[in-house]
Design an enzyme around this catalytic site. Structure first.
Site, PDB file in Angstrom:
ATOM      1  N   ASP A  77     -77.321  -7.761 -63.186  1.00 47.67           N
ATOM      2  CA  ASP A  77     -77.725  -8.605 -62.067  1.00 47.67           C
ATOM      3  C   ASP A  77     -77.109  -8.092 -60.765  1.00 47.67           C
ATOM      4  O   ASP A  77     -76.921  -6.887 -60.599  1.00 47.67           O
ATOM      5  CB  ASP A  77     -77.315 -10.054 -62.358  1.00 47.67           C
ATOM      6  N   HIS A 114     -76.645 -14.509 -56.682  1.00 54.04           N
ATOM      7  CA  HIS A 114     -77.493 -14.740 -57.855  1.00 54.04           C
ATOM      8  C   HIS A 114     -76.705 -14.548 -59.148  1.00 54.04           C
ATOM      9  O   HIS A 114     -76.687 -15.413 -60.021  1.00 54.04           O
ATOM     10  CB  HIS A 114     -78.670 -13.768 -57.794  1.00 54.04           C
ATOM     11  N   SER A 312     -84.747 -17.960 -63.779  1.00 56.06           N
ATOM     12  CA  SER A 312     -83.469 -17.242 -63.872  1.00 56.06           C
ATOM     13  C   SER A 312     -82.428 -18.126 -64.536  1.00 56.06           C
ATOM     14  O   SER A 312     -81.721 -17.714 -65.450  1.00 56.06           O
ATOM     15  CB  SER A 312     -82.939 -16.877 -62.485  1.00 56.06           C
TER      16      SER A 312
END
Length: 502
Positions: A77, A114, A312
């Site tokens: 990620d 994120h 996600s």
């Protein structure tokens, strides 16, 4: 359909940019009297991980002594920032393959926000404790609080990442999964491209299939485009991975009020998500001052948390569930894990299978299924990786501001030989020490609990040095990882596959 090879159980034998998305959600804050030390009502807030753990049955696993201990989950990620909740000893830094890696101050950490949010969902915890201590709503912990979280960073602080970097990250995990203390059994990919290239030839699809064959369960978010596309993100579109959609549990353990939000990508009759998991208004750890944090102040809850919605987040919940299952039944192969997860899921009565797959994951039921040997599931034919790297990108391109990276070249401008790469990665030889396909990208061994970075000398693309501020993402399905559209009272991530956080 052809029979698939069983794949090895790691105990028995010992990632583009774009689909998920951290989507900020605006909800009324919990009353001060209910907020407690976390800043929200952990028992009453539908987005709290305490509530999500109850809904998916993870708390039943804790009560039985199962917390994910000994199972490694690789999060490929935007990196992980060691904020409180991710500093209790179960976070390990793998390689940083992002543009940020060339600056010691930004290597490994998450400038975007994120990866940190997802890491907290998978394996966050304020302190390590006994299994039953994770039942306490006043303490913060993720779905598999004792799992080992391996941070493999590919996305830069502004979201920029090329599909070749994600493939390199997957290759690294395959070759280092058995390194001492890691035991990586799960990969979490909460993003994807809008490529429509067939999984039979797509390089990214081949990379995740190769991980699967090497005993690693690959959990991928399906996308957040709702009705705008019928195709799942690549590589969730590959039938040989565990594709995840989002659902709204309404804050209750009962299933009658469960729904699938309109923005969760539907898929088709031929290929849709395998299961769904809570992905609406999820309260995870924020990265103060990060890209997403600054642009979405309405998502902030208290000092430490942010709300986000997207597939996600749902994929991160499933990755935690898989870690729990593999601690309890370490000899399960990826095929068997997928079969158990889908067969134990509860259907979402308000939606079709195209929207919700087999339904909402259920850890409690999943852990009751494996009695003796779980049979192998049938699967689609395996791919060969011989397709186009450019087609694998779809519309997801990195740019220097004046020139986009396109064509059959990797992020360093080197010609892509799909057949040669496929042979090497199949034999777990794409990496040799710190070299991927003959180019030094990281260190050759551990340094403390961190895999060292390496200068990308002699590997400039069109004369541009590899500093993140010189690169931008033209989307993991559009402008990279960010949600910019309001849907269903949330900032739903339209993402690496659509608008991203931009």
């Amino acid at each position: 359909m052809t029979p698939r090879s069983p794949g090895r159980s790691r105990r028995a034998g010992a990632a583009v940019v774009a689909s998920s998305a951290l989507a900020a959600v605006v909800l009324t804050a919990a009353p001060a009297s209910a907020a407690g030390s976390l800043g929200y009502d952990a028992a009453g807030d539908k987005g709290s991980l305490n509530n999500i753990a109850r809904v998916v049955g993870a708390q039943d696993a804790y009560a039985a002594g199962v917390t994910g201990k000994g199972v490694g989950v690789a999060l490929i990620d935007t990196g992980v920032t060691p904020v409180a909740g991710l500093t209790s000893g179960n976070l390990v830094n793998g390689p940083d393959l992002s543009f940020d890696s060339q600056n010691p101050d930004t290597a490994h950490v998450d400038g975007f926000g994120h990866g940190t949010h997802l890491a907290s969902i998978i394996a966050g915890r304020d302190v390590a404790g006994s299994p039953t201590s994770y039942l306490d709503p006043t303490r913060f912990n993720g779905v598999a609080p004792d799992a080992t979280l391996v941070n493999v960073k590919v996305g830069a602080g502004n979201g920029a990442v090329d599909v070749s970097q994600v493939i390199a990250g997957i290759d690294w995990v395959v070759e280092h999964a058995d390194d001492k203390g890691l035991n990586i059994r799960v990969i979490n990919l909460s993003y994807g491209t809008d490529s429509t290239q067939s999984s039979a030839v797509d390089p990214l699809a081949y990379a995740v299939e190769n991980a699967w064959k090497h005993g690693i369960v690959v959990v991928v978010s399906g996308g957040n485009e709702g009705d705008s596309t019928k195709n799942l993100a690549n590589p969730a579109s590959d039938p040989n991975v565990l594709a995840v959609g989002a659902m709204d549990d309404a804050g209750t353990v009962g299933r009658d009020d469960d729904t699938v939000p309109s923005w969760s990508t539907k898929g088709t009759d031929a290929r849709h998500v395998d299961v769904v998991a809570p992905g609406v208004s999820v309260l995870g750890l924020r990265n103060p001052g990060g890209y997403a944090d600054v642009r979405n102040p309405q998502a902030v809850v208290g000092d430490r948390f942010a709300r986000a919605s997207g597939t996600s987040q749902a994929a991160a919940v499933v990755s935690g569930e898989v870690a729990l299952l593999l601690q309890a039944f370490p000899k399960l192969t990826p095929d068997q894990v997928k079969l158990v997860i889908t067969q134990s899921a509860s259907g979402v009565t308000t939606s079709s299978a195209v929207m919700s797959g087999s339904g909402l994951i259920d850890v409690k039921k999943a852990q009751k299924l494996p009695k003796g040997t779980v049979p192998l599931a049938g699967a689609a034919a395996w791919g060969n990786g011989s397709g186009s790297l450019e087609a694998s990108r779809g519309s997801s391109h990195v740019s220097t501001g004046t020139t986009e990276l396109t064509g059959e070249v990797d992020v360093f401008g080197r010609a892509w030989d799909g057949a040669a790469w496929a042979r090497a990665t199949k034999d777990a030889k794409a990496w040799v020490d710190g070299n991927w396909r003959g180019l030094t990208l990281t260190g050759a061994g551990w340094s403390g609990s961190t895999w060292p970075t390496a200068p990308w000398t002699g590997s400039d693309w069109t004369g541009v040095s590899y500093a993140s501020e010189q690169w931008s993402a033209r989307t993991w399905r559009d402008e990279s990882w960010a949600a910019r559209t309001w849907r269903d009272d949330s900032w739903s991530a339209r993402t690496w596959r659509s608008e991203g956080w931009a």
